[in-house]
Write a protein that holds these residues in place. Structure first.
Motif, PDB file in Angstrom:
ATOM      1  N   GLN A 191      22.872  46.910 -20.412  1.00 45.20           N
ATOM      2  CA  GLN A 191      22.849  47.841 -19.278  1.00 45.20           C
ATOM      3  C   GLN A 191      24.017  48.825 -19.418  1.00 45.20           C
ATOM      4  O   GLN A 191      25.171  48.482 -19.137  1.00 45.20           O
ATOM      5  N   SER A 216      18.109  38.211 -15.846  1.00 45.03           N
ATOM      6  CA  SER A 216      17.967  38.154 -14.381  1.00 45.03           C
ATOM      7  C   SER A 216      17.304  36.863 -13.910  1.00 45.03           C
ATOM      8  O   SER A 216      17.739  36.245 -12.943  1.00 45.03           O
ATOM      9  N   ARG A 237      19.677  33.385 -13.857  1.00 40.81           N
ATOM     10  CA  ARG A 237      21.034  33.339 -13.304  1.00 40.81           C
ATOM     11  C   ARG A 237      21.281  32.099 -12.451  1.00 40.81           C
ATOM     12  O   ARG A 237      22.309  31.434 -12.602  1.00 40.81           O
ATOM     13  N   GLY A 245      26.777  40.591 -13.042  1.00 34.20           N
ATOM     14  CA  GLY A 245      25.774  41.387 -13.748  1.00 34.20           C
ATOM     15  C   GLY A 245      24.716  41.922 -12.803  1.00 34.20           C
ATOM     16  O   GLY A 245      23.613  41.378 -12.733  1.00 34.20           O
ATOM     17  N   THR A 246      25.060  42.974 -12.069  1.00 33.01           N
ATOM     18  CA  THR A 246      24.117  43.677 -11.175  1.00 33.01           C
ATOM     19  C   THR A 246      23.303  42.681 -10.335  1.00 33.01           C
ATOM     20  O   THR A 246      22.094  42.805 -10.192  1.00 33.01           O
ATOM     21  N   TYR A 247      24.001  41.725  -9.755  1.00 28.67           N
ATOM     22  CA  TYR A 247      23.370  40.576  -9.108  1.00 28.67           C
ATOM     23  C   TYR A 247      23.339  40.797  -7.592  1.00 28.67           C
ATOM     24  O   TYR A 247      24.366  40.698  -6.912  1.00 28.67           O
ATOM     25  N   THR A 248      22.169  41.122  -7.072  1.00 28.44           N
ATOM     26  CA  THR A 248      22.036  41.404  -5.637  1.00 28.44           C
ATOM     27  C   THR A 248      22.212  40.142  -4.792  1.00 28.44           C
ATOM     28  O   THR A 248      21.599  39.108  -5.055  1.00 28.44           O
ATOM     29  N   ARG A 303      18.587  33.841  -2.510  1.00 23.61           N
ATOM     30  CA  ARG A 303      19.493  33.418  -3.584  1.00 23.61           C
ATOM     31  C   ARG A 303      20.666  32.614  -3.036  1.00 23.61           C
ATOM     32  O   ARG A 303      21.171  31.717  -3.721  1.00 23.61           O
ATOM     33  N   THR A 330      15.049  41.513  -7.882  1.00 23.67           N
ATOM     34  CA  THR A 330      14.617  41.968  -6.559  1.00 23.67           C
ATOM     35  C   THR A 330      13.717  43.219  -6.645  1.00 23.67           C
ATOM     36  O   THR A 330      12.741  43.303  -5.899  1.00 23.67           O
ATOM     37  N   PRO A 331      13.987  44.186  -7.543  1.00 22.59           N
ATOM     38  CA  PRO A 331      13.081  45.344  -7.627  1.00 22.59           C
ATOM     39  C   PRO A 331      11.659  44.944  -8.032  1.00 22.59           C
ATOM     40  O   PRO A 331      10.678  45.515  -7.539  1.00 22.59           O
ATOM     41  N   TYR A 369      15.679  45.086 -18.852  1.00 19.44           N
ATOM     42  CA  TYR A 369      15.303  46.479 -18.576  1.00 19.44           C
ATOM     43  C   TYR A 369      15.238  47.309 -19.851  1.00 19.44           C
ATOM     44  O   TYR A 369      14.498  48.277 -19.911  1.00 19.44           O
ATOM     45  N   THR A 406      14.368  49.680 -11.122  1.00 13.48           N
ATOM     46  CA  THR A 406      15.458  48.748 -10.808  1.00 13.48           C
ATOM     47  C   THR A 406      16.533  49.550 -10.082  1.00 13.48           C
ATOM     48  O   THR A 406      16.257  50.660  -9.581  1.00 13.48           O
ATOM     49  N   ASP A 407      17.759  49.040 -10.064  1.00 13.49           N
ATOM     50  CA  ASP A 407      18.815  49.709  -9.314  1.00 13.49           C
ATOM     51  C   ASP A 407      19.169  51.066  -9.939  1.00 13.49           C
ATOM     52  O   ASP A 407      19.207  51.199 -11.169  1.00 13.49           O
ATOM     53  N   ILE A 429      21.747  51.159 -12.757  1.00 17.41           N
ATOM     54  CA  ILE A 429      21.265  50.780 -14.091  1.00 17.41           C
ATOM     55  C   ILE A 429      20.466  51.933 -14.702  1.00 17.41           C
ATOM     56  O   ILE A 429      20.669  52.315 -15.855  1.00 17.41           O
ATOM     57  N   GLU A 442      21.000  47.224  -2.560  1.00 19.64           N
ATOM     58  CA  GLU A 442      21.261  46.132  -3.509  1.00 19.64           C
ATOM     59  C   GLU A 442      22.782  45.926  -3.589  1.00 19.64           C
ATOM     60  O   GLU A 442      23.454  46.522  -4.435  1.00 19.64           O
ATOM     61  N   TYR A 445      25.940  44.243  -4.805  1.00 19.08           N
ATOM     62  CA  TYR A 445      26.238  43.397  -5.963  1.00 19.08           C
ATOM     63  C   TYR A 445      27.304  42.365  -5.628  1.00 19.08           C
ATOM     64  O   TYR A 445      28.399  42.692  -5.153  1.00 19.08           O
TER      65      TYR A 445
HETATM   66  N1  GLU Z   1      20.144  43.981  -8.525  1.00 22.32           N
HETATM   67  C1  GLU Z   1      18.813  43.524  -8.800  1.00 22.32           C
HETATM   68  C2  GLU Z   1      18.740  42.015  -8.890  1.00 22.32           C
HETATM   69  O1  GLU Z   1      19.751  41.390  -8.790  1.00 22.32           O
HETATM   70  C3  GLU Z   1      18.255  44.158 -10.056  1.00 22.32           C
HETATM   71  C4  GLU Z   1      19.176  44.153 -11.245  1.00 22.32           C
HETATM   72  C5  GLU Z   1      19.076  42.887 -12.075  1.00 22.32           C
HETATM   73  O2  GLU Z   1      17.963  42.387 -12.333  1.00 22.32           O
HETATM   74  O3  GLU Z   1      20.139  42.434 -12.495  1.00 22.32           O
HETATM   75  O4  GLU Z   1      17.698  41.436  -9.018  1.00 22.32           O
END
Ligand code: GLU
Length: 306
Positions: free
Chosen positions: A75, A117, A120, A134-137, A142, A186-187, A206, A223-224, A227, A249, A251
């Motif tokens: 990413q 993703s 995780r 890592g771009t973790y919503t 969760r 999430t997307p 991605y 996605t976000d 990204i 989203e 993070y």
């Molecule tokens: N932020 C979103 C998620 O956590 C999309 C980015 C990702 O997959 O890391 O699902």
């Protein structure tokens, strides 16, 4: 010993547009891909005499001698792994470095592991990693499985299309279109739930979606925005981000569920690094290179132990 990292074919197709990865598809000894210049990256002060015995994760890492941190590797500006050297870089990586320093671990005592993703929660649950950046919503579902420090950044779901695409301007133009996202994200869930006439396509990462976009296998990648802006910035002649973000989203830093001591220590560390300017310096040296000026970081949500 020097070892060449093999890059999947899909990534090599993408690298036709992304010079970043081109080196890895060449022959042995190719120069490393471009990350942020090391001399521009902030140096984070390491907390001296720090101890967190109430955290089983911190205690385990201390005994081991280093943190194991989950991250992304494909990413741009967020989490990238240099295929030649194995070095990780990007905004998420800087967040992980400053967090480790705040928890008393010097820069060398951190090892990154790429976790997709969809994997995780399992990686945190079975102890494969100590924490994840890592771009973790952060969201309620969760939170039943893992804990979240933060948020440290606010992104929003958006769309990436080919530069010559004229029909897709937002999520309402996706009827009958093939829309790619990462499994377990999430997307991906939102496209399936809220836009049932779109045709969802899922891959692990991605970058494989972007590869499929460039080769006309899909019509859009979702996605976000953070990204997608990175992919578009690496291939401005081929790709563009369209429309306005259509979700929030936030993070977070993923930690093992129930390790509230670690979660609160990371919340404290984030607050301190935002206050002393390290957060902004890290942003400007990484994600800021994609052209978006540093926003105000969102307020930390120190939710009670569950
Ligand atoms: N932020 C979103 C998620 O956590 C999309 C980015 C990702 O997959 O890391 O699902």
């Amino acid at each position: 010993m020097f070892r060449t990292t093999r890059v999947p074919r899909a990534l090599c197709v993408l690298s036709g547009a992304l010079a970043l990865l081109a080196a890895a598809c060449g022959k042995e000894g190719s120069p490393p891909g471009k990350g942020p210049a090391a001399d521009k990256l902030p140096v984070y002060q390491v907390a001296q005499g720090f101890a967190l015995p109430a955290s089983r994760t911190w205690t385990r890492a201390k005994k081991r001698g280093y943190f194991l941190v989950g991250a992304k590797e494909d990413q741009p500006y967020l989490g990238e792994k240099d295929p030649a050297t194995g070095t990780y870089s990007g905004f998420d990586i800087e967040i992980a470095r400053m967090m480790s320093a705040s928890l008393g671990f010097p820069p060398k005592s951190i090892r990154f592991r790429t976790i997709a993703s969809a994997n995780r929660e399992t990686a945190l649950q079975n102890g494969q990693i100590d924490y994840y950046v890592g771009t973790y919503t952060i969201n309620a579902n969760r939170k039943k499985l893992v804990g979240f420090a933060g948020p440290y950044y606010l992104a929003g779901q958006s769309l990436l299309v080919r530069r010559n695409e004229n029909d897709i301007h937002g999520p309402h133009d996706l009827d009958g279109k093939r829309v790619c996202s990462a499994a377990g994200s999430t997307p991906y869930q939102r496209i399936k739930a809220d836009y049932p006439k779109a045709i969802p396509v899922a891959y692990d990462t991605y970058s494989v979606c972007v590869d499929n976009l460039l080769t006309y296998q899909v019509d859009a990648v979702t996605t976000d925005d953070a990204i997608l802006i990175g992919y578009a910035a690496k291939a401005p002649g081929e790709l563009k981000v369209v429309g306005r973000p259509f979700s929030e989203e936030p993070y977070g830093i993923g930690v093992p569920h129930g390790d509230t001591a670690l979660r609160f220590a990371l919340d404290d560390a984030l607050e301190a690094r935002e206050r002393n300017g390290d957060w902004k310096k890290a942003y400007e040296a990484t994600l800021g290179l994609s052209g978006v000026p540093a926003p105000h970081p969102p307020a930390i949500d120190r939710y009670p132990a569950s």
